[in-house]
Write a protein that holds these residues in place. Structure first.
Motif, mmCIF file in Angstrom:
data_model
loop_
_atom_site.group_PDB
_atom_site.id
_atom_site.type_symbol
_atom_site.label_atom_id
_atom_site.label_comp_id
_atom_site.label_asym_id
_atom_site.label_seq_id
_atom_site.Cartn_x
_atom_site.Cartn_y
_atom_site.Cartn_z
ATOM 1 N N THR A 1 14.420 0.606 2.286
ATOM 2 C CA THR A 1 14.263 -0.840 2.112
ATOM 3 C C THR A 1 13.135 -1.385 2.984
ATOM 4 N N ARG A 2 12.689 -0.587 3.975
ATOM 5 C CA ARG A 2 11.666 -1.068 4.906
ATOM 6 C C ARG A 2 10.284 -0.502 4.631
ATOM 7 N N GLY A 3 10.216 0.623 3.936
ATOM 8 C CA GLY A 3 8.923 1.226 3.678
ATOM 9 C C GLY A 3 9.081 2.583 3.024
ATOM 10 N N SER A 4 7.983 3.364 2.999
ATOM 11 C CA SER A 4 8.020 4.677 2.357
ATOM 12 C C SER A 4 7.044 5.616 3.054
ATOM 13 N N GLY A 5 7.267 6.936 2.877
ATOM 14 C CA GLY A 5 6.418 7.941 3.492
ATOM 15 C C GLY A 5 6.842 9.319 3.048
ATOM 16 N N PHE A 6 6.360 10.317 3.779
ATOM 17 C CA PHE A 6 6.651 11.713 3.447
ATOM 18 C C PHE A 6 7.236 12.411 4.668
ATOM 19 N N ILE A 7 7.989 13.495 4.431
ATOM 20 C CA ILE A 7 8.636 14.233 5.514
ATOM 21 C C ILE A 7 8.297 15.716 5.375
ATOM 22 N N ASP A 8 7.811 16.262 6.445
ATOM 23 C CA ASP A 8 7.510 17.690 6.479
ATOM 24 C C ASP A 8 8.820 18.466 6.406
ATOM 25 N N THR B 1 0.837 -1.192 0.000
ATOM 26 C CA THR B 1 0.000 0.000 0.000
ATOM 27 C C THR B 1 0.877 1.250 0.000
ATOM 28 N N GLU B 2 0.785 2.031 -1.070
ATOM 29 C CA GLU B 2 1.547 3.260 -1.155
ATOM 30 C C GLU B 2 0.913 4.301 -0.238
ATOM 31 N N PRO B 3 1.732 5.061 0.497
ATOM 32 C CA PRO B 3 1.150 6.078 1.394
ATOM 33 C C PRO B 3 0.481 7.195 0.590
ATOM 34 N N SER B 4 -0.637 7.625 1.078
ATOM 35 C CA SER B 4 -1.335 8.749 0.421
ATOM 36 C C SER B 4 -0.673 10.065 0.818
#
Length: 741
Positions: free
Chosen positions: A251-258, A201-204
């Motif tokens: 390698t463990r996941g994905s997300g966004f950074i403020d 699941t890609e982060p929204s």
């Protein structure tokens, strides 16, 4: 069936598999090349925030930083309105070289993945990967069967030529090839929807962002928590847009950074399915596992050789069927020869037997064992010549024999004899031949003589078997088939030592050196390059044909190639054409001969006690064994001659061997002296000591005349009986070996 599952896919797809494997081997070096050209910080040495800060110092308009699993770091940037990409040193952020994927590498990838044919080619590549799985699995089972079971798959592989090369390469590469084939099949199945793709699941995009003043990249807490070795991709926010965010992939996941607070937003860990799929890709490509890539590449390089040797084996099997000539009708044949063979080699022996029986006036019918008839109304003798496949199984041309035997009806007086072919190194040496012998006995047929086992296609053992059959049948059978035609060499006599003239038993030790002559390039090349003799060991055979006669006679070698000379011990036989010829030689004279291996007559290695028994010229190979006993393992010699003064063969050498302990003890017997004793008498006199040696696992090697060997065997039977053993048991275990003539 197993052979077809292995061979047919390989034959059909050989060329395409070579293309697939060769291109894969080329691609396998890419991770290693990338790793060698990359600077990889130690774990904990550098985090993603520090990397971003150092890159920005040199590339202020950085748009993206990506890091491959091999450690290569690439920065994508804009400069003066033009996009660019450079490889950078992660420790300094400085550019190393422009980044531009090689065109040749893209071409090789397309060749490997799709044979340059888009989706059609990808389907074909996937099918070939699945076929490769089938070939690997069936090959593993075939190899285990050939070597005598799974516990024996690491044992030395016998034989020569294409079959041995094919088996050795397959054993070396099978794990790597199977891993590549399985992972390639999996990736193809995922691509075309045959297996579910690993869900991830890609982060929204975050609904709320602080929108504050952007902080320096090297101060962002979320980036500080990511080790650079875990970074896959960092996409920078659009300049002058405080509402945009950093996009982070690890390698463990994905997300966004403020970009203002450094807070990690909408982070999603990789699912187990996605992680599995990720690892399958890594195992196939070697990306991030450069050492595995090289291993897989080396394994892939064996595919062209395996394809070539496989085709050779297939062609040889197709074309090597022996032309037997005219067969007698089944109803009229008085001798039947049935053959069980896996690779057609046994047919050569069968043809020689059939031809010699025909020459003796016999009407012979020869056929595969699978063609066993319900009866042979006129036959008086049934010969069964069979190899053993793998772990005691029937060869292909005998797979139905036992079933057909159930309905076989033997006529009165039909005798049978079974001859087995195999390799003594296998635990179930000639097991199928023994099973057939037992089944024929159970069927009620009369056994002409016990089953005989031929080791490694020995021409000498085949000839000796023919001599024993001749005695039973009252005909002459001079069997001469040699499955491996020998290369002849020229030899010059450099020394002769004569014994036995006084007792009318002239026996001579002859020592030769190789010489260059006009016999061909092969010999000249071997002599020039090796500067010594062709490879052989004591106990192997020298084949010599006397002038005017094409039939070779065989003499046991008393030396090894490392001794620097070829040595034989020859007794002159009354009216002996070849022995007379050899006894007439003087130093400087030349002969031509060839080496025939005799691996079935060798002393066991290690500390196993060795009991050597011989008489007359049979001492030759035994002396050679003692000479090579440089590790001083226990070795005992029992030898019989005629007269101590005139024909004590090898007396000076044996004295030296006793002194330097290569020979533990020497027991002799002389029949034409006051003691009037034979070698059997020396053995009986040492009965207790010999029983103790046998209990320690001793091996017995007997060399000499057939009558002597029979007497020695009888004596050993009496020695072994109190131990609950017999000679046949020792033979089965490779502990009683004979080289008789």
């Amino acid at each position: 069936m197993l052979r077809k599952l292995h061979g047919l896919p390989g034959l059909v797809a050989a060329l395409l598999l070579v293309v697939l494997a060769t291109s894969g081997a080329v691609l396998s070096i890419v991770p290693a090349l990338e790793r060698s050209a990359s600077i990889v910080p130690a774990a904990g040495e550098l985090n993603a925030a520090e990397l971003a800060g150092r890159v920005l110092e040199h590339y202020p308009d950085t748009e993206q930083i990506s890091r491959s699993l091999s450690g290569e770091v690439v920065v994508y940037y804009s400069r003066n309105g033009q996009p660019g990409a450079d490889k950078v040193n992660p420790l300094t952020g400085e550019g190393v070289a422009p980044y531009q994927p090689a065109a040749w590498l893209r071409w090789v990838k397309n060749l490997h993945r799709s044979f340059l044919f888009d989706d059609t080619g990808r389907v074909l590549a996937g099918i070939l990967a699945a076929l490769m799985v089938l070939i690997c699995l069936s090959g593993m089972f075939l190899l285990a069967r050939r070597l005598g079971g799974w516990k024996s798959v690491l044992r030395p592989i016998s034989g020569s030529g294409s079959p041995r090369i094919h088996a050795e390469l397959a054993r070396f590469a099978i794990i790597g090839l199977l891993l590549s084939a399985l992972t390639g099949t999996y990736m193809s199945a995922i691509r075309f929807g045959l297996l579910p793709e690993g869900a991830n699941t890609e982060p929204s995009f975050p609904a709320q962002v602080s929108g504050g003043t952007p902080a320096p990249a090297d101060s962002l807490s979320a980036l500080k928590s990511v080790d650079v070795n875990e970074l896959r991709e960092l996409v920078f926010p659009y300049p002058d847009d405080p509402k945009d965010v950093y996009s982070l992939s690890t390698t463990r996941g994905s997300g966004f950074i403020d970009q203002s607070t450094g807070e990690l937003l909408q982070y999603e860990s990789r699912s187990a399915g996605n992680q599995f799929q990720h690892w399958m890709v890594r195992l196939h490509t070697g990306e991030g596992l450069w050492w595995l890539g090289l291993i897989l590449g080396i394994a892939a390089l064996t595919v062209p050789a395996l394809s070539f040797t496989g085709l050779q084996i297939w062609w040889k099997r197709r074309s090597s069927a022996v032309h037997l000539g005219k067969n007698a009708p089944v109803d009229a044949a008085d001798v039947v020869v049935l053959v069980g063979s896996e690779s057609n080699s046994t047919w050569g022996f069968a043809k020689d037997l059939k031809d010699k029986l025909n020459q003796a006036g016999k009407k012979v019918y020869c056929a595969p064992m699978n063609d066993l008839a319900e009866c042979y109304p006129q036959a008086s003798v049934l010969f069964v010549l069979t190899s053993t496949y793998g772990d005691g199984d029937a060869p292909s041309s005998a797979s139905q024999f036992m079933t057909r035997l159930e309905s076989f009806k033997a006529n009165d007086g039909l005798e049978f004899v079974v001859l087995g072919f195999g390799d003594r190194q296998f635990p179930k040496f000639c097991q199928y031949a023994q099973d057939v012998d037992a089944a024929l006995c159970k069927k009620g047929l009369k056994q002409m003589q016990p089953v005989t086992r031929i080791n490694c296609g020995s021409a000498q053992q085949f000839r000796e078997w023919g001599e024993s059959i001749s005695e039973h049948m009252g005909i002459s059978l001079e069997l001469t088939h040699n499955p491996a035609p020998a290369v002849a060499f020229g030899f010059k006599l450099i020394e002769r030592v004569d014994y036995g003239v006084a007792v009318n038993a002239p026996t001579t030790i002859l020592r030769f050196k190789p010489v260059q002559d006009n016999t061909g390039f092969l010999q000249r090349l071997m002599v020039r390059n090796r500067k010594n003799l062709p490879d052989f060991e004591a106990g192997d055979l020298l084949g010599v044909a006397p002038p005017g006669d094409h039939a070779a006679r065989f003499y046991s070698l008393a030396s090894s190639a490392t001794d620097g000379v070829l040595e034989i011990c020859v007794r002159k036989q009354t009216n002996g054409l070849c022995s007379g010829y050899l006894h007439s030689l003087e130093p400087g004279d030349r002969i031509r001969g060839f080496i025939q291996k005799n691996p079935g007559f060798r002393p066991a290695g290690g500390a196993t006690p060795i009991i050597l028994v011989g008489a007359g010229a049979g001492i030759g190979p035994l002396a050679g064994f003692i000479r090579k006993n440089t590790e001083r393992n226990p070795m005992y010699l029992y030898w019989g001659g005629r007269n101590r003064q005139s024909d004590f063969l090898y007396q000076p050498e044996l004295g030296r061997y006793l002194n330097d302990q290569r020979l533990t003890r020497l027991n002799t017997a002389f029949s034409r002296s006051s003691e009037q004793a034979y070698v059997q008498d020396a053995i009986i006199a040492d009965e207790i000591a010999l029983q103790q040696l046998v209990m320690k696992g001793a091996q017995v090697l007997v060399c000499g005349g057939r009558d002597m060997a029979a007497g020695v065997k009888q004596v050993f039977e009496s020695i072994l009986k109190p131990l609950g053993l017999d000679v046949e048991t020792l033979k089965t275990n490779g502990r009683y070996l004979e080289d008789v003539y």
